[in-house]
Design an enzyme around this catalytic site. Sequence first.
Site, PDB file in Angstrom:
ATOM      1  CG  ASN A  72      41.069  34.559  77.256  1.00 20.37           C
ATOM      2  OD1 ASN A  72      40.177  35.173  77.843  1.00 20.37           O
ATOM      3  ND2 ASN A  72      41.068  33.243  77.119  1.00 20.37           N
ATOM      4  CD  GLU A  73      42.926  38.563  70.274  1.00 17.98           C
ATOM      5  OE1 GLU A  73      44.138  38.465  70.583  1.00 17.98           O
ATOM      6  OE2 GLU A  73      42.511  38.336  69.127  1.00 17.98           O
TER       7      GLU A  73
END
Length: 633
Positions: free
Chosen positions: A160-161
Amino acid sequence: MQPSSETQQRERIPVEIFPDADAAAASVAREIAALIRERDAQGRPTVLGLATGSTPVRLYRQLIRLHREEGLSFKRVVTFNLDEYHGLPPTHPESYRCFMQEQFFNHIDLPPANVHVPDGLVPRTEVFASCRAYEDAIRAAGGIDFQVLGIGRTGHIGFNEPGSTRDSRTRLVTLDALTRRDAARDFLGEANVPRYAITMGVGTILEARRIVLMAWGEAKAGVIAQAVEGVPAPQLPASLLQGHGAVRFVVDRTAAAELTRFKHPWLVGPVDWQPAVTRQAVVWLASTVKKPVLKLLDEDFSEHGMADLLTERGPAYGLNIRVFNELQHTITGWPGGKPGADDTHRPERAAPFPKRVLVFSPEPSDDILGMGGTLRRLADQGHEVTVAYLTSGNLAVPDEEALMAADLVADLAGTARDPAVGLADNVRRQLQAKPAFGQDSAEVRRFKGLIRRSEARAALRHSKLGAEHTRFLDLPFYETGRYRQFHPAEADRAAVARLLEEVRPHQIFATGNLDDPSSLAAVCWDLVRQAYRSCRAAPWAADCRGWLYRSPTRPWNPAEIDMAVPLSPTELALKIQAIYQHKSQRSQSPLADATLHEAWQQAEASNRATARAYDALGLAEYAAIEAFQRWPA
Ligand code: GLP
């Protein structure tokens, strides 16, 4: 959440700090084991959410040990991994599926049917359905009881950037440039790193009943502090864990270093104003109010929560002068000591002269990047310098470089009877037939190692040090290892200790003490430390002083520096030229962008930043500074 002490008042997630990563991992492993046993006793399965990366490897080792030695069974455990690269088959050595098998699943009694890892090969058109099915499977298993997390340097959890929202679910994501750069070594080049991944969402993770995020090493300290103390925001996905009822961060001391209670303890509670913390506070105050040290006023101190510092060590006038002098005394153009000079206030002693100086470089090029200017000075000033390259560094040589060198050797000799040509031919053949991400044979690795040797020699020639000053140890742990999976042994320690006994140094320069313990630099640092300890009783050790240099990724704050060696513009240019000699280490990525991509750029920026920091404190205006810390402090 209630902080357990006033020094933790800014922390919005409980943080448990251990002296080292092994102690931390052992504690988390015991917690997981207790949960599994408790649920086993109730006849219920335990659902674990698992992570990859170097961080959890120690945890998996501990769990394997508990399985082998204490009968911990995983028969009723169900696992869900966070993420997988999109496009990689499960057999690919860098796929997370393969990683989990090698690091954990193959060594325990977990039934294969209970293992879930997102499918990296699912066609693009079916990704959405496959992600939904993954979520359904988690729910059908009863939800995740215990979620293990690492953290990326962008603050990502799973993949989850930045930009991932609190309600994001399992999905396909594009990887951040920094994340791909961090993975470049594992994939032997950034161009080989996949661009997409499938990851559980932040929302999926937040549904776990208990969450433990682990982090080791100084590279993680910044994101840990932001995630724990900052306002929760999608720009730093780990911060979205704030507010979960049962989340905890488990970190080692270096990963905790940026928390306010360590970095700015005076902001959160009473402080025992010893010289080191006093210096730290005055430097911080000067940079906060943007004044040189000698211009700080009593009001500046009292307006920034340091009234007690004034009471105990003030007034500002005298305090400023004391700290200014301390900082001033860290600066020296004589890193090996100035012969014949009064050394009362110099970082290094004048005698003996010349000194035997031993510089440990984990890989060829770490020496020049961290202390190229200082090396040159030490040589210029007549010291007997030995640079010891602990590992051959062959893993970091791109195939293209090796092919070029092999071509050259073959063209040169022109006769197949020459053994060197035989080697070059073999190397050429093997590299041309190498499958994507295939591993190199010992022969190819030797050849690549030789390329790095010649680069190291060229770089040292630029620093006025001839071949007689270099030692290539080619430590065995590296020759048989892979990144993140090095296992140093007695032979490695013995080789370092033998060199120490042979050189009997007056000065040792080393690096890697603050790095992630699984990194090459940290493994090398540990070997140097252990070898030095084993020699402590030797007569030469009584007159030996250690200095730590660091890789250029984060410049030291002046309050952390014990010796600052200024570089003139010419010396900085010479250092950069020396770095250029490590040609195989130049970026292979065609994506030239504005970020500091190349090692020489990072070294230059870091040395200039240190000089600017000294200048801003009102000390002196240099072009660049290389900085060192005393060891043991
Ligand atoms: C990858 C993984 C993350 C992991 C991160 C940090 O990006 N998808 O789950 O936390 O790397 O890796 P390391 O533990 O090697 O620092």
